[in-house]
Write an enzyme that holds these catalytic residues in place. Structure first.
Site, mmCIF file in Angstrom:
data_model
loop_
_atom_site.group_PDB
_atom_site.id
_atom_site.type_symbol
_atom_site.label_atom_id
_atom_site.label_comp_id
_atom_site.label_asym_id
_atom_site.label_seq_id
_atom_site.Cartn_x
_atom_site.Cartn_y
_atom_site.Cartn_z
ATOM 1 N N CYS A 128 0.817 -1.230 0.000
ATOM 2 C CA CYS A 128 0.000 0.000 0.000
ATOM 3 C C CYS A 128 0.845 1.272 0.000
ATOM 4 O O CYS A 128 0.344 2.343 -0.299
ATOM 5 C CB CYS A 128 -0.952 -0.002 1.182
ATOM 6 S SG CYS A 128 -2.050 -1.417 1.190
ATOM 7 N N HIS A 180 -3.261 7.295 2.803
ATOM 8 C CA HIS A 180 -3.698 5.986 2.309
ATOM 9 C C HIS A 180 -5.101 5.698 2.842
ATOM 10 O O HIS A 180 -5.354 5.829 4.043
ATOM 11 C CB HIS A 180 -2.706 4.916 2.769
ATOM 12 C CG HIS A 180 -3.159 3.528 2.468
ATOM 13 N ND1 HIS A 180 -3.707 3.174 1.254
ATOM 14 C CD2 HIS A 180 -3.139 2.398 3.227
ATOM 15 C CE1 HIS A 180 -4.013 1.894 1.283
ATOM 16 N NE2 HIS A 180 -3.694 1.399 2.462
ATOM 17 N N ASN A 202 -10.216 -0.068 0.360
ATOM 18 C CA ASN A 202 -8.755 0.047 0.343
ATOM 19 C C ASN A 202 -8.239 -0.500 -0.991
ATOM 20 O O ASN A 202 -8.297 -1.707 -1.228
ATOM 21 C CB ASN A 202 -8.184 -0.748 1.527
ATOM 22 C CG ASN A 202 -6.666 -0.724 1.575
ATOM 23 O OD1 ASN A 202 -6.000 -0.283 0.636
ATOM 24 N ND2 ASN A 202 -6.114 -1.223 2.669
HETATM 25 N N1 COA Z 1 -18.259 -8.802 9.683
HETATM 26 C C1 COA Z 1 -18.692 -9.121 10.910
HETATM 27 N N2 COA Z 1 -17.891 -9.517 11.892
HETATM 28 C C2 COA Z 1 -16.568 -9.563 11.631
HETATM 29 C C3 COA Z 1 -16.035 -9.242 10.383
HETATM 30 C C4 COA Z 1 -16.940 -8.850 9.378
HETATM 31 N N3 COA Z 1 -16.544 -8.500 8.140
HETATM 32 N N4 COA Z 1 -14.708 -9.378 10.412
HETATM 33 C C5 COA Z 1 -14.393 -9.794 11.656
HETATM 34 N N5 COA Z 1 -15.528 -9.905 12.391
HETATM 35 C C6 COA Z 1 -15.670 -10.302 13.781
HETATM 36 C C7 COA Z 1 -14.488 -11.106 14.285
HETATM 37 O O1 COA Z 1 -14.652 -12.459 13.968
HETATM 38 C C8 COA Z 1 -14.581 -10.862 15.767
HETATM 39 O O2 COA Z 1 -15.573 -11.694 16.299
HETATM 40 P P1 COA Z 1 -15.333 -12.424 17.720
HETATM 41 O O3 COA Z 1 -15.206 -11.296 18.719
HETATM 42 O O4 COA Z 1 -16.559 -13.236 17.853
HETATM 43 O O5 COA Z 1 -14.083 -13.202 17.548
HETATM 44 C C9 COA Z 1 -15.105 -9.427 15.871
HETATM 45 O O6 COA Z 1 -15.685 -9.135 14.586
HETATM 46 C C10 COA Z 1 -14.047 -8.410 16.181
HETATM 47 O O7 COA Z 1 -12.981 -8.636 15.290
HETATM 48 P P2 COA Z 1 -11.711 -7.720 15.339
HETATM 49 O O8 COA Z 1 -10.697 -8.217 14.358
HETATM 50 O O9 COA Z 1 -11.301 -7.540 16.782
HETATM 51 O O10 COA Z 1 -12.332 -6.340 14.828
HETATM 52 P P3 COA Z 1 -11.672 -4.933 14.843
HETATM 53 O O11 COA Z 1 -12.498 -4.012 15.607
HETATM 54 O O12 COA Z 1 -10.190 -4.996 15.122
HETATM 55 O O13 COA Z 1 -11.808 -4.516 13.305
HETATM 56 C C11 COA Z 1 -10.529 -4.396 11.269
HETATM 57 C C12 COA Z 1 -11.205 -5.309 12.288
HETATM 58 C C13 COA Z 1 -9.901 -5.270 10.207
HETATM 59 C C14 COA Z 1 -11.596 -3.509 10.622
HETATM 60 C C15 COA Z 1 -9.483 -3.501 11.976
HETATM 61 O O14 COA Z 1 -8.648 -4.297 12.778
HETATM 62 C C16 COA Z 1 -8.649 -2.744 10.996
HETATM 63 O O15 COA Z 1 -9.127 -1.868 10.309
HETATM 64 N N6 COA Z 1 -7.323 -3.035 10.913
HETATM 65 C C17 COA Z 1 -6.455 -2.388 9.963
HETATM 66 C C18 COA Z 1 -6.625 -3.047 8.630
HETATM 67 C C19 COA Z 1 -5.931 -2.319 7.515
HETATM 68 O O16 COA Z 1 -5.884 -1.115 7.502
HETATM 69 N N7 COA Z 1 -5.412 -3.074 6.568
HETATM 70 C C20 COA Z 1 -4.803 -2.568 5.408
HETATM 71 C C21 COA Z 1 -3.374 -2.244 5.613
HETATM 72 S S1 COA Z 1 -2.705 -1.477 4.214
#
Ligand code: COA
Length: 322
Positions: free
Chosen positions: A113, A249, A279
């Site tokens: 990215c 980004h 993204n």
């Molecule tokens: N829909 C519904 N539930 C989802 C889900 C989706 N698409 N994806 C994950 N979950 C669930 C998980 O299974 C978890 O359930 P559990 O508590 O029963 O285990 C719960 O939601 C929380 O998951 P978690 O990973 O803790 O969520 P989060 O608040 O950290 O959000 C992201 C997840 C990916 C949105 C967040 O971590 C993020 O934005 N990270 C950065 C990603 C990024 O920028 N990537 C690109 C880099 S260039």
């Protein structure tokens, strides 16, 4: 001499996929996706004719037209991507052929990215060294082909597309730029290539898909990106309010607003399109730049700060005068 951006272009696939459409594929919801990321919809390729190359060429042509530059005037083409259609030739070489840019050297850059920023910084270094004068820089991704479409934690986040700029060697333009990497964090956002399968070693034929530890990536982004922005501003002897627009980004609106808060700046300085693009990895910053440029948001002399982070781990930033 430094790199001055004189034209922008972009290309998005025709198909728009809403969060509700994704909830028919995986166990997710519009409410979950919007509240965690700010994403409402994204564009995804949906026909054989929409490829990494086709989007790169369309975005590149638009940037050349916007700049008033003909393809033969280019002496360098850099393409930032992790989702080329071919392992070789490079997407940049294929773009060169498609555009008829016969005088340009062409190669790809893989910094995930952060790729567009690494490419922009590379072009600026070439210009400072006096080696090249006119470059086309494209960030393009068809990340949808690297995604595991049964993994709800990644498939809702990404979109496909391409963004491009034409940069010219000039007295004014780039003020300062930096890039950094930390390979020790590579495991938190990873996509392996094909497995070995020669007559002497067989390690399986399964294709690998993108794996991400979302929380670790989030922590890395909200710590590293403000550090990177502060370091760049310090290098230029400027303060956060001196910048007219921050083009970050577009991974997640929560990350963008956290950075705005850390810099103590209003969100108006942070144009964003993540709600409708998702993204798009290396394409995200040049797509955003093209949109704000074509919407007439930018005025000559504006100070822009472009910054991003990604797999590798990598991060980069560029401070420039429009
Ligand atoms: N829909 C519904 N539930 C989802 C889900 C989706 N698409 N994806 C994950 N979950 C669930 C998980 O299974 C978890 O359930 P559990 O508590 O029963 O285990 C719960 O939601 C929380 O998951 P978690 O990973 O803790 O969520 P989060 O608040 O950290 O959000 C992201 C997840 C990916 C949105 C967040 O971590 C993020 O934005 N990270 C950065 C990603 C990024 O920028 N990537 C690109 C880099 S260039």
């Amino acid at each position: 001499m430094r790199a001055k951006i004189i034209g922008t272009g972009s290309c998005l696939p025709d198909k728009i996929v809403t969060n509700d459409s994704l909830s028919a594929i995986v166990d997710t919801s519009d409410e979950w996706i919007q509240s965690r990321t700010g994403i409402q919809e994204r564009h995804l390729v949906s026909s054989e004719t929409e490829t990494t190359l086709s989007m790169a060429v369309t975005a590149g042509q638009a940037a050349l037209e916007n700049a008033g530059i003909s393809p033969t005037q280019l002496d360098l083409i850099l393409v930032a991507t992790v989702s080329s259609d071919f392992l070789t030739p490079s997407t940049a070489c294929m773009v060169q052929k498609a555009l008829g840019a016969s005088n340009a050297a062409a190669f790809d850059i893989n910094a995930a990215c952060s790729g567009f920023l690494f490419a922009l910084n590379t072009v600026d270094a070439y210009f400072q060294a006096g080696i090249y004068q006119t470059a086309l820089i494209i960030g393009v991704e068809t990340l949808s082909k690297l995604i595991d479409w049964s993994d709800r934690s990644t498939c809702v986040l990404f979109g496909d597309g391409a963004g491009a700029v034409v940069a010219k060697s000039s007295e004014e333009g780039m003020i300062a730029c930096l890039q950094g990497s930390d390979g020790s964090g590579g495991d938190i956002l990873i996509c392996k290539s094909r497995t070995n399968n020669n007559p002497y070693i067989h390690t399986g034929t399964d294709l690998d898909y993108l794996y991400m530890d979302g929380q670790e990536v989030f922590k890395f982004a909200v710590k590293k990106e403000p550090e990177c922005i502060h370091a760049l501003l310090q290098q230029a002897g400027m303060q956060p309010p001196d910048v007219d627009y921050y083009l970050l980004h577009q991974a997640n609106y929560r990350i963008i607003s956290s950075i705005a808060r850390k810099l103590k700046l209003p969100l108006e300085k942070f144009p964003s399109n993540v709600s409708h693009r998702g993204n798009t990895s290396a394409a995200s910053i040049p797509i955003l730049l093209d949109e704000v440029n074509r919407n007439g948001l930018l005025a000559e002399g504006n100070i822009l700060l472009l910054s991003g982070f990604g797999a590798g781990l990598t991060w980069g930033a560029a401070l420039l005068k429009w």
